[in-house]
Scaffold this motif. Sequence first.
Motif, PDB file in Angstrom:
ATOM      1  N   UNK A   1       0.694  22.406 -24.210  1.00 39.64           N
ATOM      2  CA  UNK A   1       0.778  23.137 -22.943  1.00 39.64           C
ATOM      3  C   UNK A   1      -0.516  23.911 -22.685  1.00 39.64           C
ATOM      4  N   UNK A   2      -1.022  24.566 -23.739  1.00 38.82           N
ATOM      5  CA  UNK A   2      -2.279  25.315 -23.598  1.00 38.82           C
ATOM      6  C   UNK A   2      -3.416  24.360 -23.238  1.00 38.82           C
ATOM      7  N   UNK A   3      -3.396  23.167 -23.864  1.00 39.91           N
ATOM      8  CA  UNK A   3      -4.476  22.197 -23.643  1.00 39.91           C
ATOM      9  C   UNK A   3      -4.315  21.435 -22.332  1.00 39.91           C
ATOM     10  N   UNK A   4      -3.284  21.772 -21.557  1.00 43.25           N
ATOM     11  CA  UNK A   4      -3.217  21.274 -20.189  1.00 43.25           C
ATOM     12  C   UNK A   4      -3.673  22.374 -19.237  1.00 43.25           C
ATOM     13  N   UNK A   5      -4.147  23.486 -19.827  1.00 47.03           N
ATOM     14  CA  UNK A   5      -4.723  24.547 -19.013  1.00 47.03           C
ATOM     15  C   UNK A   5      -3.772  25.683 -18.687  1.00 47.03           C
TER      16      UNK A   5
ATOM     17  N   UNK B   1      -8.612  29.002 -25.019  1.00 46.88           N
ATOM     18  CA  UNK B   1      -8.474  27.553 -24.875  1.00 46.88           C
ATOM     19  C   UNK B   1      -8.181  27.129 -23.434  1.00 46.88           C
ATOM     20  N   UNK B   2      -7.172  27.769 -22.819  1.00 50.75           N
ATOM     21  CA  UNK B   2      -6.771  27.319 -21.480  1.00 50.75           C
ATOM     22  C   UNK B   2      -7.925  27.470 -20.483  1.00 50.75           C
ATOM     23  N   UNK B   3      -8.766  28.499 -20.708  1.00 48.42           N
ATOM     24  CA  UNK B   3      -9.891  28.721 -19.798  1.00 48.42           C
ATOM     25  C   UNK B   3     -10.942  27.621 -19.979  1.00 48.42           C
TER      26      UNK B   3
ATOM     27  N   UNK C   1     -10.195  24.576 -20.763  1.00 49.83           N
ATOM     28  CA  UNK C   1      -9.612  23.420 -20.068  1.00 49.83           C
ATOM     29  C   UNK C   1      -9.947  23.525 -18.576  1.00 49.83           C
ATOM     30  N   UNK C   2      -9.849  24.741 -18.031  1.00 50.70           N
ATOM     31  CA  UNK C   2     -10.165  24.930 -16.606  1.00 50.70           C
ATOM     32  C   UNK C   2     -11.624  24.603 -16.314  1.00 50.70           C
TER      33      UNK C   2
ATOM     34  N   UNK D   1      -8.206  17.135 -24.023  1.00 53.17           N
ATOM     35  CA  UNK D   1      -8.127  16.584 -25.379  1.00 53.17           C
ATOM     36  C   UNK D   1      -6.872  15.747 -25.587  1.00 53.17           C
TER      37      UNK D   1
ATOM     38  N   UNK E   1      -4.802  14.842 -28.971  1.00 57.88           N
ATOM     39  CA  UNK E   1      -4.778  15.236 -30.385  1.00 57.88           C
ATOM     40  C   UNK E   1      -4.598  14.047 -31.311  1.00 57.88           C
TER      41      UNK E   1
ATOM     42  N   UNK F   1       5.413  16.086 -25.006  1.00 59.50           N
ATOM     43  CA  UNK F   1       6.600  16.942 -24.980  1.00 59.50           C
ATOM     44  C   UNK F   1       7.802  16.062 -25.301  1.00 59.50           C
TER      45      UNK F   1
ATOM     46  N   UNK G   1      -6.142  15.463 -15.979  1.00 60.17           N
ATOM     47  CA  UNK G   1      -6.820  16.714 -15.609  1.00 60.17           C
ATOM     48  C   UNK G   1      -8.192  16.430 -15.003  1.00 60.17           C
TER      49      UNK G   1
END
Lengths: 354, 238
Positions: A229-233, B72-74, B76-77, B82, B84, B90, B152
């Motif tokens: 989830x974090x790695x989807x931003x 990390x999320x920033x 990605x923005x 990535x 893994x 999910x 993304x």
Amino acid sequence: MTGFFSLFRRLEGPQTVGRGRAFWGLFAIVLAVALAYPLFSDGYTVGNTVYFFVWVFIALSLCLIWGYGGSLSFGQTAFFGIAGYGYGVLTLNFGAAYGFTLVAFVAAVAIAALFAVLLGYFMFFGRIAGVFLGIVTLAVTLMLERFMAQTAGPEWHIGAARLNGFNGMSAMPPLTIPWPGEPIVLFADVGLYYFVLGLLVFVYLALRILMNSSFGNVIVAIRENPERAEMLGYDVRKYQLITFVIGAALAGISGVLYTAWGQYITPSSMGMTAAALPLIWVAVGGRSDLTSTVVGTLVVLAAFQALTIYGSQYALVFMGVLLVLTVLIAPNGLVLGAMNWLGRLAARLTQRAG
Amino acid sequence: MSLLELRKLNKHFGGLHVTNAVDLTLEPGEIHCLIGPNGAGKSTLFRLILGEHHPGSGEILFAGENITALKSFARIHRGLSVKFQVPGVFKGLSVRQNLEIALQSRHRGAELEAEIGRLLGFLGLESEQAQTAGNLSHGQKQWLEIGMAISLKPRLLLLDEPTAGMSPEETRMTGEMVQRLNADGMTVLAIEHDMAFVRQVAQRVTVLHLGQVFAQGSIDEIVADERVAAIYLGQAHA
């Protein structure tokens, strides 16, 4: 009209079991029965039913945080207690005139939510997760219980409101709706019943919309795999904190309603037993679904009360057994398991018919 | 300007120096493969680039911006994405919902539905869309996660062993997909053990060994390098 339909569509989605005409038809019937029920019952029984409804909000809070969010909070009772005492302190000081009890309701829930912002910030931004989250939240609620239990002396008061230690705080006014002429006092019978029922339906539908929105998507994504989830931003901690605060507000609603219902709140409402029971209701019902949580909670509460009346000392043992059986037979919850089974059966029947 | 620049990156786990003064530069538009024996520090380097680990010292620049301190999320923005090593899908959610979660922050409503449909087609997962992601085969999970990562529209795609557990045929298809994405302008950094894949896609190869950059060059140069062959056989522990 189109707005109404688009709103209706948003009530359904992958995060909630129960959709289509059959489900909403049943929903309408249940609601109609619930609305008509006080006409065929006495005040005492109706008041007792309100007592069951009161607990559903804290169960929904756990459903949200634990079932959907994947973070086990053992301390929802902390927010229950804070809001309950908050309502008591505010109304004992400022009374019930001019609709102040409703202001106190909102303010008490806001105080509980604010406390959750603080606690949640340190937990989630401190990367506390998994079993440690349960331990920290449990410690907080037990600490609050111990603290309130030692406030028996006269020096422990906030304004006119004595905290009263283990004996608890009492004699706060019930919820009162200002009305031209005579204000409507919601005593623990028919009046409060309709108020709580309305609130329950509103909260249930609102949570359905929330969980089937893109926000709900992110919440279940975090439960499934926070790293992905974090790695989807997505800022995982922010989403966890928001969910935690919404959950705290729901637990707070339970706390205020409980206090207004019995005009009474004690420290044991934040104790070990009180903290453990909502977990059992939610686990037995089906923690990852709103409808299963509501149904499961009401059924288990009614059964628990019947047991306390007819065989008092065994009721808690029975709850433990129920939890163990759920974990063994239907780990996702008995009500949810039954609903999924019914869904599959209906699908098979329509398939055969078509 | 280079797209990614690692400057003297260091990371210790206790006494273990897993990343040792690594300098690495990625030019926009290249496919760069990272190889090396197990324990060379490849995945750790990915985690440093993604912000899951923080370096003891050194800097990470992305498109000229210092992102060393970003969450990390920033990152990605900013345009990182990535896949893994262990497929990170999910598992309890449907294939469709997996893609929806990846796409929903850029698309809404009918546009979102169309994008999900397009991506399902691209991945060849249309008939599995209602399936729970945890029930997919290993290869399909890999594809699904690659699909989420590329949805993304990143400037730099990090792939950690994208073909692990895939058949030779699937590996070749994955290679073709990477080349197609690259042709559309995506820069790719891939960790890979499968030399057929590396040979198929890599424009440049970096060999990592004991946390250090051991060798760098085209695949032919690397294969011809006897020292590289030696570390893979375990003879060059200095």
